[in-house]
Write a protein that holds these residues in place. Structure first.
Motif, PDB file in Angstrom:
ATOM      1  N   SER A 146       0.978  -1.123  -0.049  1.00 61.59           N
ATOM      2  CA  SER A 146      -0.047   0.029   0.058  1.00 61.59           C
ATOM      3  C   SER A 146       0.679   1.245  -0.030  1.00 61.59           C
ATOM      4  O   SER A 146       2.277   1.062  -0.124  1.00 61.59           O
ATOM      5  N   ASP A 147       0.363   2.343   0.269  1.00 60.03           N
ATOM      6  CA  ASP A 147       1.048   3.583   0.249  1.00 60.03           C
ATOM      7  C   ASP A 147       1.904   3.764   1.239  1.00 60.03           C
ATOM      8  O   ASP A 147       3.278   4.295   1.014  1.00 60.03           O
ATOM      9  N   PHE A 162       4.380  -2.224 -10.295  1.00 58.87           N
ATOM     10  CA  PHE A 162       3.378  -2.404  -9.092  1.00 58.87           C
ATOM     11  C   PHE A 162       2.162  -2.717  -9.680  1.00 58.87           C
ATOM     12  O   PHE A 162       1.082  -2.086  -9.574  1.00 58.87           O
ATOM     13  N   LYS A 163       2.123  -3.747 -10.941  1.00 61.07           N
ATOM     14  CA  LYS A 163       0.826  -4.024 -11.416  1.00 61.07           C
ATOM     15  C   LYS A 163      -0.247  -4.337 -10.684  1.00 61.07           C
ATOM     16  O   LYS A 163       0.090  -5.256  -9.716  1.00 61.07           O
ATOM     17  N   ILE A 211      -2.641   1.097  -3.658  1.00 59.65           N
ATOM     18  CA  ILE A 211      -1.731   2.192  -4.096  1.00 59.65           C
ATOM     19  C   ILE A 211      -2.861   3.456  -4.618  1.00 59.65           C
ATOM     20  O   ILE A 211      -3.799   3.102  -5.546  1.00 59.65           O
ATOM     21  N   THR A 212      -2.558   4.425  -4.146  1.00 60.57           N
ATOM     22  CA  THR A 212      -3.314   5.857  -4.315  1.00 60.57           C
ATOM     23  C   THR A 212      -2.470   6.812  -4.844  1.00 60.57           C
ATOM     24  O   THR A 212      -1.356   6.604  -4.944  1.00 60.57           O
ATOM     25  N   GLU A 214       0.014  -0.608 -14.364  1.00 65.76           N
ATOM     26  CA  GLU A 214      -1.076  -1.214 -14.977  1.00 65.76           C
ATOM     27  C   GLU A 214      -2.393  -1.781 -13.932  1.00 65.76           C
ATOM     28  O   GLU A 214      -1.846  -2.381 -12.968  1.00 65.76           O
ATOM     29  N   ARG A 215      -3.361  -1.452 -14.216  1.00 65.12           N
ATOM     30  CA  ARG A 215      -4.525  -1.937 -13.504  1.00 65.12           C
ATOM     31  C   ARG A 215      -4.333  -1.453 -12.064  1.00 65.12           C
ATOM     32  O   ARG A 215      -4.748  -2.102 -11.180  1.00 65.12           O
ATOM     33  N   CYS A 216      -3.824  -0.268 -11.686  1.00 62.01           N
ATOM     34  CA  CYS A 216      -3.996   0.204 -10.408  1.00 62.01           C
ATOM     35  C   CYS A 216      -4.991   1.262 -10.549  1.00 62.01           C
ATOM     36  O   CYS A 216      -5.120   2.170 -10.890  1.00 62.01           O
ATOM     37  N   SER A 217      -6.065   0.601  -9.562  1.00 63.42           N
ATOM     38  CA  SER A 217      -7.364   1.473  -9.899  1.00 63.42           C
ATOM     39  C   SER A 217      -7.454   2.659  -8.954  1.00 63.42           C
ATOM     40  O   SER A 217      -8.540   3.437  -9.115  1.00 63.42           O
TER      41      SER A 217
END
Length: 530
Positions: free
Chosen positions: A170-171, A188-189, A194-195, A214-217
């Motif tokens: 996470s952050d 970090f796919k 992660i924000t 990629e695909r980090c929402s």
């Protein structure tokens, strides 16, 4: 077309379901040069006669790994030897909590444990003990958490970090890598924790060349922290549906950017306009973005582009004249848009094109005349278009083609006459047309074919299998929804390289296919129906 088709043509590819694989191996240093060969081929394979005669070093490493429980430390060995022992244990899936301890303080340079099932936080103490020697770490798909990531903060010479599919990063964990200013590659796919706030840790990574999120929402708004990373050449935020036009503005100053992937995002024409100054951009992937003809004005300014993906963007012929200035294009994907033959007029000057995708566009026979001069073309996708047999004659000069997809096109036996010039084809799909056994005879001399899909041609009989029995390079064959019977199966015996065979809705029985598999086709691993 039924269930026997090789794939559905009307269904958008879901990039979020792309299969996870073992992450790439880095070769950043002298000690890791061997990884490109030895790591992919264990000494066990060598000893079993599948490679060269083993060296004394390889024999020693194999013996050490067999007796790994007899060793408590390798720290007195030269680093290169310790590295090779470590990698051999990973390859053979024999690295455990106990054996890992033997590598404490060994000054290893590369820790490649992507998708390794045992990797977890308690391993990070040994990994971080490599200290300033450590150059690359891949722990993709592991159970490592923020607590484990913290331990890497003192490995100040790290150049590459890969934590794809690590759900527990996470952050908070990112805060502790903010000082690793020697990093050039970071991935970090699919890290949903992660924000944008956590991405502030990236601001100090001034040597970063490649960043993959990629695909980090949750990263909308976070790209602002990248605006000072002037060495950045590759940015991947594919399938980050949160990305909008506002996220493109910070990228406008990254003039060294060469690769940008923003597919399946909310970026529109307005956002693309921020990219006009990225004159070194070679790859732009915008598949599935909600664009209009207005975006093509901005894209036409990117004259260095060699790869452009505009699949499923809702575009039409309006603005297509802008394609004509992109003379460096090698790969152009325009599938699932509303382009017609009028668009193809603007492609005939793109003589460097090697791959063109017009899947499901409204392209007909006459439009193909504009492709006749694209002599470097190797891959052409014309599936689910209005192209028929008459159109193929325009392609007769494209003798370098290695892939031709005519899935769902209107190809008859007459059309296959035009395919005889394609001696270099490795992949051919002619599905749902009007082929008979006579038409198949026109492809029987394509000795380079490794994939052949003739499904949905309902008139094909056992004579088709007889015709293609000389295509011994075939790895994949699909003759579904045809009149193939058990009597035709013996014609497949010469195809010793065949690994995939699809005969759905044919008059064959599972028992006869299995008999063929066990007696004549030892490499056949995928059979439908079973």
């Amino acid at each position: 077309m039924g269930g026997a088709c090789s794939r559905k043509r009307d269904q958008q590819v879901n990039e979020d379901t792309v299969q996870r694989g073992v992450s790439g191996i880095y070769s950043k240093s002298g000690s890791s040069k061997w990884m490109g060969t030895l790591f992919h081929r264990s000494s066990v394979d060598i000893l079993q006669g599948r490679g060269k005669c083993p060296s004394l070093m390889e024999l020693c490493i194999h013996k050490i790994c067999e007796d790994i429980n007899n060793y408590s430390t390798f720290s007195i060995l030269p680093r290169d030897i310790s590295q090779q022992i470590f990698n051999e244990l990973v390859y053979s899936n024999r690295l455990t909590d106990v054996s890992l301890e033997a590598f404490r303080d060994c000054a290893l340079q590369d820790i490649c444990l992507g998708e390794y099932p045992e990797a977890k936080d308690c391993w990070m103490d040994v990994i971080s003990s490599q200290g300033s020697s450590l150059l690359s770490v891949d722990l993709s798909g592991s159970d490592v958490t923020d607590s484990g990531l913290v331990l890497l903060k003192d490995c100040t010479n790290l150049q590459a970090l890969t934590f794809n599919y690590c759900d527990q990063i996470s952050d908070h964990g990112l805060e502790h890598i903010s000082g690793l200013s020697n990093l050039t590659s970071l991935s970090f796919k699919k890290s949903s924790a992660i924000t944008a706030q956590g991405m502030s840790a990236f601001a100090g990574l001034v040597n970063l060349v490649k960043l993959d999120l990629e695909r980090c929402s949750g990263i909308h708004g976070g790209l602002i922290h990248l605006k000072g990373l002037l060495k950045l050449e590759s940015l991947n935020v594919r399938c980050c549906k949160c990305i909008t036009d506002a996220d493109m503005k910070p990228l406008s100053g990254l003039t060294n950017l060469k690769e940008l992937q923003i597919s399946c995002s909310k970026v529109t024409d307005f956002g693309v306009a921020y990219l006009k100054g990225l004159h070194k951009l070679v790859l732009l992937n915008m598949e599935g973005c909600p664009l209009t003809a207005g975006c093509l004005e901005s894209i036409s300014a990117l004259v260095a582009l060699s790869y452009l993906n505009l699949n499923r963007c809702g575009l039409s012929d309006a603005g297509c004249e802008k394609f004509s200035v992109l003379e460096n294009l090698k790969v152009l994907n325009l599938g699932f848009n509303n382009f017609t033959d009028k668009c193809l007029v603007n492609l005939k000057g793109l003589t460097n094109l090697e791959s063109l995708n017009l899947d499901s566009c409204k392209i007909g026979d006459e439009g193909l005349v504009n492709l006749a001069g694209l002599l470097h073309l190797k891959s052409l996708e014309l599936s689910d278009t209005e192209v028929g047999s008459a159109g193929l004659r325009h392609l007769s000069g494209l003798t370098g083609l290695t892939h031709l997809d005519l899935f769902g096109a209107r190809i008859t036996d007459f059309g296959t006459n035009c395919l005889r010039c394609f001696k270099n084809l490795r992949s051919l799909e002619i599905c749902g047309g009007g082929l008979t056994d006579a038409g198949v005879r026109n492809i029987k001399d394509m000795a380079s074919l490794t994939l052949l899909n003739l499904s949905q041609n309902c008139s094909l009989t056992d004579k088709t299998l007889e015709s293609i029995s000389g295509l011994t390079a075939l790895v994949s064959l699909n003759v579904s929804n045809s009149r193939i019977t058990n009597a035709g199966l013996p014609h497949l015996k010469p195809l010793k390289n065949l690994r995939s065979l699809t005969l759905e809705s044919c008059k064959v029985t599972a028992s006869e296919i299995k008999k063929l598999q066990s007696t004549a086709l030892p490499n056949l691993v995928s059979v439908r129906p079973e």
